[in-house]
Design a protein around this motif. Structure first.
Motif, mmCIF file in Angstrom:
data_model
loop_
_atom_site.group_PDB
_atom_site.id
_atom_site.type_symbol
_atom_site.label_atom_id
_atom_site.label_comp_id
_atom_site.label_asym_id
_atom_site.label_seq_id
_atom_site.Cartn_x
_atom_site.Cartn_y
_atom_site.Cartn_z
ATOM 1 N N ALA A 317 -27.196 -15.326 8.689
ATOM 2 C CA ALA A 317 -28.476 -14.920 7.947
ATOM 3 C C ALA A 317 -29.435 -15.685 8.164
ATOM 4 C CB ALA A 317 -28.100 -14.783 6.595
ATOM 5 N N PRO A 318 -29.368 -17.094 7.983
ATOM 6 C CA PRO A 318 -30.660 -18.433 8.246
ATOM 7 C C PRO A 318 -31.133 -18.140 9.590
ATOM 8 C CG PRO A 318 -28.644 -19.426 7.221
ATOM 9 C CD PRO A 318 -28.312 -17.729 7.568
ATOM 10 N N THR A 319 -30.249 -18.113 10.676
ATOM 11 C CA THR A 319 -30.852 -18.158 12.042
ATOM 12 C C THR A 319 -31.336 -16.540 11.990
ATOM 13 O OG1 THR A 319 -28.817 -19.450 12.928
ATOM 14 C CG2 THR A 319 -30.317 -18.281 14.399
ATOM 15 N N ALA A 320 -31.042 -15.806 11.725
ATOM 16 C CA ALA A 320 -31.463 -14.218 11.589
ATOM 17 C C ALA A 320 -32.809 -14.381 11.234
ATOM 18 C CB ALA A 320 -30.728 -13.174 11.217
ATOM 19 N N SER A 321 -33.004 -15.101 10.198
ATOM 20 C CA SER A 321 -34.360 -15.165 9.525
ATOM 21 C C SER A 321 -35.382 -15.745 10.342
ATOM 22 C CB SER A 321 -34.234 -16.019 8.342
ATOM 23 O OG SER A 321 -35.499 -16.587 7.627
ATOM 24 N N ALA A 322 -35.099 -16.921 11.068
ATOM 25 C CA ALA A 322 -35.936 -17.177 12.264
ATOM 26 C C ALA A 322 -36.271 -16.398 13.455
ATOM 27 C CB ALA A 322 -35.468 -18.542 12.606
ATOM 28 N N VAL A 323 -35.364 -15.684 13.873
ATOM 29 C CA VAL A 323 -35.426 -14.636 14.654
ATOM 30 C C VAL A 323 -36.393 -13.738 14.215
ATOM 31 C CG1 VAL A 323 -34.345 -12.690 16.039
ATOM 32 C CG2 VAL A 323 -33.076 -15.205 15.976
ATOM 33 N N MET A 324 -36.327 -13.056 13.057
ATOM 34 C CA MET A 324 -37.023 -12.126 12.632
ATOM 35 C C MET A 324 -38.369 -12.617 12.389
ATOM 36 S SD MET A 324 -35.333 -9.354 12.533
ATOM 37 C CE MET A 324 -36.602 -8.317 11.777
ATOM 38 N N GLY A 325 -38.796 -13.731 12.148
ATOM 39 C CA GLY A 325 -39.976 -14.515 11.924
ATOM 40 C C GLY A 325 -40.817 -14.467 13.332
ATOM 41 N N ASP A 326 -40.035 -14.614 14.490
ATOM 42 C CA ASP A 326 -40.616 -14.617 15.810
ATOM 43 C C ASP A 326 -40.750 -12.974 16.352
ATOM 44 O OD1 ASP A 326 -40.918 -17.261 16.292
ATOM 45 O OD2 ASP A 326 -38.691 -17.424 17.587
ATOM 46 N N LEU A 327 -39.858 -12.239 15.724
ATOM 47 C CA LEU A 327 -39.914 -10.921 16.463
ATOM 48 C C LEU A 327 -41.347 -10.374 15.604
ATOM 49 C CD1 LEU A 327 -39.070 -8.364 17.505
ATOM 50 C CD2 LEU A 327 -37.439 -8.033 15.508
ATOM 51 N N VAL A 328 -41.457 -10.374 14.211
ATOM 52 C CA VAL A 328 -42.705 -9.972 13.743
ATOM 53 C C VAL A 328 -43.797 -10.684 14.216
ATOM 54 C CG1 VAL A 328 -44.130 -10.123 11.514
ATOM 55 C CG2 VAL A 328 -41.725 -9.477 11.654
ATOM 56 N N MET A 329 -44.075 -11.884 14.777
ATOM 57 C CA MET A 329 -44.959 -12.238 15.485
ATOM 58 C C MET A 329 -45.135 -11.528 16.818
ATOM 59 S SD MET A 329 -46.575 -14.687 13.757
ATOM 60 C CE MET A 329 -47.564 -15.426 14.773
ATOM 61 N N ALA A 330 -44.123 -11.344 17.633
ATOM 62 C CA ALA A 330 -44.344 -11.001 18.868
ATOM 63 C C ALA A 330 -44.646 -9.342 18.670
ATOM 64 C CB ALA A 330 -42.843 -11.191 19.550
ATOM 65 N N SER A 331 -44.101 -8.728 17.613
ATOM 66 C CA SER A 331 -44.726 -7.487 17.329
ATOM 67 C C SER A 331 -46.096 -7.239 17.106
ATOM 68 C CB SER A 331 -43.943 -6.735 16.250
ATOM 69 O OG SER A 331 -42.448 -6.730 16.612
ATOM 70 N N ARG A 332 -46.469 -8.080 16.296
ATOM 71 C CA ARG A 332 -48.098 -8.149 15.979
ATOM 72 C C ARG A 332 -48.829 -8.447 17.211
ATOM 73 N NH1 ARG A 332 -47.859 -12.176 10.725
ATOM 74 N NH2 ARG A 332 -47.147 -10.502 9.058
ATOM 75 N N ASN A 333 -48.319 -9.121 17.994
ATOM 76 C CA ASN A 333 -49.235 -9.569 19.295
ATOM 77 C C ASN A 333 -49.078 -8.322 20.287
ATOM 78 O OD1 ASN A 333 -49.576 -12.242 18.462
ATOM 79 N ND2 ASN A 333 -48.107 -12.884 19.742
ATOM 80 N N LYS A 334 -48.024 -7.599 20.357
ATOM 81 C CA LYS A 334 -47.908 -6.352 21.008
ATOM 82 C C LYS A 334 -49.109 -5.207 20.145
ATOM 83 C CE LYS A 334 -44.993 -6.901 24.521
ATOM 84 N NZ LYS A 334 -45.324 -6.619 25.745
ATOM 85 N N PHE A 335 -48.970 -5.154 19.089
ATOM 86 C CA PHE A 335 -49.879 -4.300 18.502
ATOM 87 C C PHE A 335 -51.343 -4.298 18.753
ATOM 88 C CE2 PHE A 335 -51.731 -2.508 14.287
ATOM 89 C CZ PHE A 335 -51.791 -1.108 14.809
ATOM 90 N N TYR A 336 -51.775 -5.784 18.412
ATOM 91 C CA TYR A 336 -53.031 -6.029 18.523
ATOM 92 C C TYR A 336 -53.641 -6.441 19.841
ATOM 93 C CZ TYR A 336 -53.250 -5.910 13.320
ATOM 94 O OH TYR A 336 -52.965 -5.537 11.965
ATOM 95 N N GLY A 337 -52.570 -6.487 20.852
ATOM 96 C CA GLY A 337 -52.941 -7.050 22.131
ATOM 97 C C GLY A 337 -53.012 -8.525 22.276
ATOM 98 N N GLY A 338 -52.773 -9.374 21.372
ATOM 99 C CA GLY A 338 -52.771 -10.712 21.656
ATOM 100 C C GLY A 338 -51.484 -11.381 22.243
ATOM 101 N N ARG A 339 -51.600 -12.722 22.242
ATOM 102 C CA ARG A 339 -50.433 -13.435 22.759
ATOM 103 C C ARG A 339 -50.344 -14.707 21.973
ATOM 104 N NH1 ARG A 339 -49.785 -16.868 27.887
ATOM 105 N NH2 ARG A 339 -47.675 -16.807 28.350
ATOM 106 N N GLY A 340 -49.331 -15.189 21.711
ATOM 107 C CA GLY A 340 -48.898 -16.362 21.080
ATOM 108 C C GLY A 340 -48.876 -17.640 22.181
ATOM 109 N N PRO A 341 -49.088 -18.808 21.522
ATOM 110 C CA PRO A 341 -49.258 -20.080 22.447
ATOM 111 C C PRO A 341 -48.248 -20.153 23.562
ATOM 112 C CG PRO A 341 -48.483 -20.821 20.382
ATOM 113 C CD PRO A 341 -48.912 -19.423 20.211
#
Length: 441
Positions: A317-341
């Motif tokens: 569960a703790p590691t999945a929490s970190a994975v999901m944080g990244d997944l939300v960021m990547a999903s937002r970038n896909k949706f809005y057309g941006g990209r993380g550093p």
């Protein structure tokens, strides 16, 4: 919906493929399914699980049959997959699967520290070519958010030092030895019984896991590509109950530390030192209070000062929490057309050899108790410019123990000193050598 002259398709879902369904993968799948509405609201579009790649189909995973496959390559290649979450672990096949995803323009979220420690450059370059995201918060210290602060929050600061406890198994063992007085083998057996240690604990207890994480932290902190091969490594298998007892008498405990810091060579040029080993930590240091299977990372920056990140460093569960944080960021970038550093390696600082790295040492000697012993020992230290801070003698006769605590000295000077001491006729044995970290004396 139009924002900043960009039109978004609010009906198009973000498709996710999960590779691996162990403890972490199972939790990621659960969160994706149980919290779909929340994720939709946070991202701006539905986040939909397209499939899960597993090794065999015999085990009941509580998922519809059409979501489970053994063909990871085909799942990654599907056109309706936008983001690939890799939680298999190891080098192969994850390396090929991640590269295939990145080369196809799909973003990747991974918890694979072993892969990142050796192949970050290759993966980052693939991500850069396709303008895809590569996120890996979960690769270091489980649920503790330390990767993103180094990449983003401290991007405008100068990080001088990162020191941390990044392996829960070894921290559990050393904490238990400190609390109970038990020896290493007893506490390793207890860690195995409780599920903290693997059947083969080598990666943990010999420091390989921590070294991989140290390489990732150093790369981020110092804008320099660092691999696991650049990390000096020692494990905890030689730490004894006697070492913990001595540490306690000195007001210290023993922790397996990952240390990444800027150092200056004799010509005044900046280098970085990256190392993992068991070390004495004074009780008043923040890391001394981190016990059990918990992790903590202390970051020292020029302007932000000292920052400490603490929490559960492993577990589904703790590691999945970190994975999901990244997944939300990547999903937002896909949706809005941006990209993380992406990867930052502009500094290209050289790695300092371990022999040039200065620290303090506690040398535990078994000596004969006779005139001239102390002066003879002191002479060996002095001849190599290793300054002694304190000396403590315990016992008498052939059972005498001499504890020598040094000021800062290079590793090469200390190694030469220990080798010379071993040859003296009144030194029966060099029982142990432990470094002391967290002080500047």
């Amino acid at each position: 919906m139009t924002t900043a002259n960009r039109t978004f398709d609010v009906e198009r879902p973000i498709g996710v493929a999960v590779l691996g369904m162990g403890n972490v993968g199972t939790e990621v799948v659960r969160i994706l399914r149980d919290h779909a509405d929340d994720l939709h609201s946070r991202v701006g579009a539905p986040v939909v699980l397209r499939g899960v790649a597993v090794r065999n189909l015999d085990k009941d995973r509580g998922l519809p049959a059409d979501l489970v496959t053994t063909d990871a390559e085909a799942l990654v290649a599907r056109e309706d997959v936008d983001i690939v979450v890799e939680v298999i672990g190891g080098i192969d096949p994850p390396r090929a699967l991640i590269l295939a995803a990145l080369n196809a323009g799909k973003s990747v979220v991974t918890a694979n520290k072993a892969l990142l420690a050796d192949y970050t450059g290759e993966l980052a370059e693939a991500a850069e070519r396709s303008r895809a995201d590569l996120y890996f918060e979960a690769a270091v210290a489980g649920a503790i958010p330390v990767v993103r602060p180094l990449m983003q929050s401290l991007a405008g600061d100068r990080v001088d030092r990162v020191i941390g406890i990044v392996n829960g198994t070894t921290n559990f063992i050393l904490s238990a030895m400190d609390e109970t007085g038990a020896n290493y083998s007893e506490m390793l057996a207890e860690a195995t019984r409780l599920g903290y240690a693997e059947a083969d604990p080598t990666a943990d207890v010999e420091g390989f896991d921590a070294a991989a994480k140290a390489a990732i932290l150093a790369s981020l902190a110092f804008h320099t590509r660092v691999t696991a091969a650049d990390v000096y490594r020692e494990g905890i298998s030689k730490v004894t109950a006697d070492d913990l007892a001595i540490a306690s008498a000195l007001g210290c405990t023993v922790k397996l530390l990952a240390l990444c810091e800027r150092v200056t060579d004799p010509e005044g040029k900046e280098r970085i030192s990256v190392r993992v080993y068991p070390a004495l930590v004074q009780r008043e240091h923040p890391l001394a209070t981190v016990n059990g299977a918990f992790n903590a990372v202390v970051v020292e920056a020029a302007n932000a000062g000292r920052l400490m990140f603490y929490g559960q460093g492993a577990g589904g569960a703790p590691t999945a929490s970190a994975v999901m944080g990244d997944l939300v960021m990547a999903s937002r970038n896909k949706f809005y057309g941006g990209r993380g550093p992406g990867e930052s390696t502009y500094a290209k600082l050289p790695i300092a050899p371990m022999g040039d790295t200065p620290t303090r040492y506690l040398v535990n000697l078994h000596v004969a108790d006779r005139p001239g012993v102390l002066s003879g020992v002191a002479a060996e230290f002095a001849s190599r410019d290793v300054s002694i801070s304190t000396v403590r003698q315990e016992g008498a006769g052939d059972g005498a123990r001499l504890l020598v605590l040094t000021h800062l000295a290079t590793d090469s000077a200390l190694t030469e000193t220990v080798a010379a001491l071993s040859e003296l006729d009144f030194v029966i044995a060099v029982n142990s050598v432990l470094r002391l970290e967290g002080t500047e004396e």
